[in-house]
Design an enzyme around this catalytic site. Structure first.
Site, PDB file in Angstrom:
ATOM      1  N   THR A   1       0.836  -1.209   0.000  1.00 30.89           N
ATOM      2  CA  THR A   1       0.000   0.000   0.000  1.00 30.89           C
ATOM      3  C   THR A   1       0.868   1.254   0.000  1.00 30.89           C
ATOM      4  OG1 THR A   1      -1.738  -1.181   1.205  1.00 30.89           O
ATOM      5  CG2 THR A   1      -1.873   1.217   1.162  1.00 30.89           C
TER       6      THR A   1
ATOM      7  N   GLU B   1      -7.180  -1.528  -3.771  1.00 35.09           N
ATOM      8  CA  GLU B   1      -7.267  -2.924  -4.195  1.00 35.09           C
ATOM      9  C   GLU B   1      -8.651  -3.169  -4.770  1.00 35.09           C
ATOM     10  OE1 GLU B   1      -6.233  -5.752  -1.169  1.00 35.09           O
ATOM     11  OE2 GLU B   1      -4.554  -4.552  -0.442  1.00 35.09           O
TER      12      GLU B   1
END
Length: 386
Positions: free
Chosen positions: A96, A113
């Site tokens: 991330t 995502e």
């Protein structure tokens, strides 16, 4: 006068008026204007048609997605030719953070995502078993058809996921478990980043944050370390099979300690120009416009990536494992050694941080209460209403 005579007289007047109008300068001017407008429309149609034809040629007659951006500009993304970026790795390994830093680049859009793509790809195993495969063959469903269908679903999902960028990027980390198939059959020009992190830190993060991952127990660190080892071993094999020209391994610790050098290497690998903004991703979190970085409140790293790059998460795991587990670490997680970590070091020595990272860490410590409030607000702002 009969009704018929009235109508006939009206028709004579209409024909006389029409003849007069057709011979007028006003009518001739209208004709000229209409012809000019018709030409403009036709020319636009031809140019637009040629552009779409060229786009189709560039798409290599493979699965593609068309995204209409600002000013009605069309962006065509082809699964066969687009240099899409995939970020893979074990959950809690810095994927991330990296995608947020890449999102700060003006040419890239990763986004949150999708979560749906790994689930869709799992269906492939259903088609490959000994029972289903013969049935598909008899039905005329070949491997090429299945791969084309997957490619079309992937490119459409990723392309329509947000604003149309120059380069698409996806961060569904577990896609790397089938990275060779995706890179070879679906996206032959894709580039992959395999994020690697000390497994002890990964497991500590999973257990302490009580993150739900299939197959992991939040109260069994030994089992979690073995699971981490198996997953990372499989991903590492996939990256090796893809090859170093298209799959780059990046250590989370290097990205945190030396973000400038590491991002320079990553951007060079991805054939992207250097932009200083990649070192200041936090400035773009939740901002409006094309450059804004969207973050999902459902991703458990969101409360961390909204802050500047800092050292706080680097060694939080130290002291969390029992002495018995520490003695077994080499056998529980042999991939630690293979990936360059010393399983006997506790605490570890990852390296000395760059001055900017050290200052960021001190800044967050000095303004901890302020950042706690800011974090809560940003997380609240991330909620998306259906």
């Amino acid at each position: 006068m009969s009704n018929f005579q009235v109508v006939r007289a009206g028709m004579k007047l209409s024909r006389k008026a029409l003849k007069s109008y057709l011979e007028s300068a006003r009518f001739r001017a209208c004709i000229r204007i209409s012809l000019v407008l018709l030409f403009i429309v036709f020319a636009e149609f031809v140019v637009h048609g040629q552009t779409e034809f060229m786009d189709c040629q560039n798409a290599n007659v493979g699965p593609n997605s068309v995204v209409v951006g600002h000013n009605n500009e069309k962006h065509v993304y082809s699964a066969k030719t687009h240099p899409i970026i995939f970020i893979g790795g074990h959950p809690r390994s810095g994927t991330t953070l990296l995608r947020s830093m890449l999102d700060a680049h003006s040419s890239v859009r990763c986004g949150e995502e999708t979560r749906i793509l790994p689930n869709i790809l799992q269906m492939k195993s259903m088609f490959d078993n000994d029972v289903e495969k013969p049935r598909l063959i008899q039905a005329g469903i070949t491997d090429d058809i299945i791969t084309s269908a997957f490619s079309a679903f992937f490119i459409e999902t990723i392309a329509q996921h947000g604003e149309p960028p120059k380069v698409l990027c996806n961060k569904d980390p577990l896609l790397l478990t089938q990275g060779y198939y995706i890179s070879k059959q679906m996206f032959p020009r894709s580039r992959w980043i395999f994020m690697v992190r000390d497994g002890r830190a990964v497991v500590h993060s999973i257990l302490s944050r009580k993150i739900t991952i299939t197959g992991y127990s939040n109260d069994d660190p030994e089992q979690a370390l073995r699971r981490w080892n198996a997953a990372v071993e499989a991903m590492n094999a996939q990256c090796d099979r893809i090859g170093s020209k298209r799959c780059m391994k990046v250590r989370y610790e290097d990205l945190v300690l030396h973000p400038r050098l590491t991002m320079e290497q990553i951007l060079e690998f991805l054939e992207l120009s250097w932009e200083e903004d990649v070192l200041h991703h936090e400035d773009f979190i939740n901002k409006d416009g094309e450059r804004g970085i969207r973050v999902s409140v459902r991703e458990r790293s969101s409360d961390q990536v909204i802050k500047p790059i800092n050292l706080n998460a680097l060694t939080e795991w130290v002291g969390s494992f029992s002495s018995d587990i520490l003695r077994q670490m080499s056998s529980l997680a042999p991939m630690l050694t293979q990936l360059g970590y010393d399983p006997t070091k506790n605490p570890p020595k990852y390296g000395d941080p760059d001055p900017e990272v050290l200052e960021n860490t001190r800044y967050l410590a000095r303004h901890s209460s302020e950042w706690t409030k800011k974090t809560k607000k940003l997380l609240k702002d991330m909620e998306k209403v259906v």
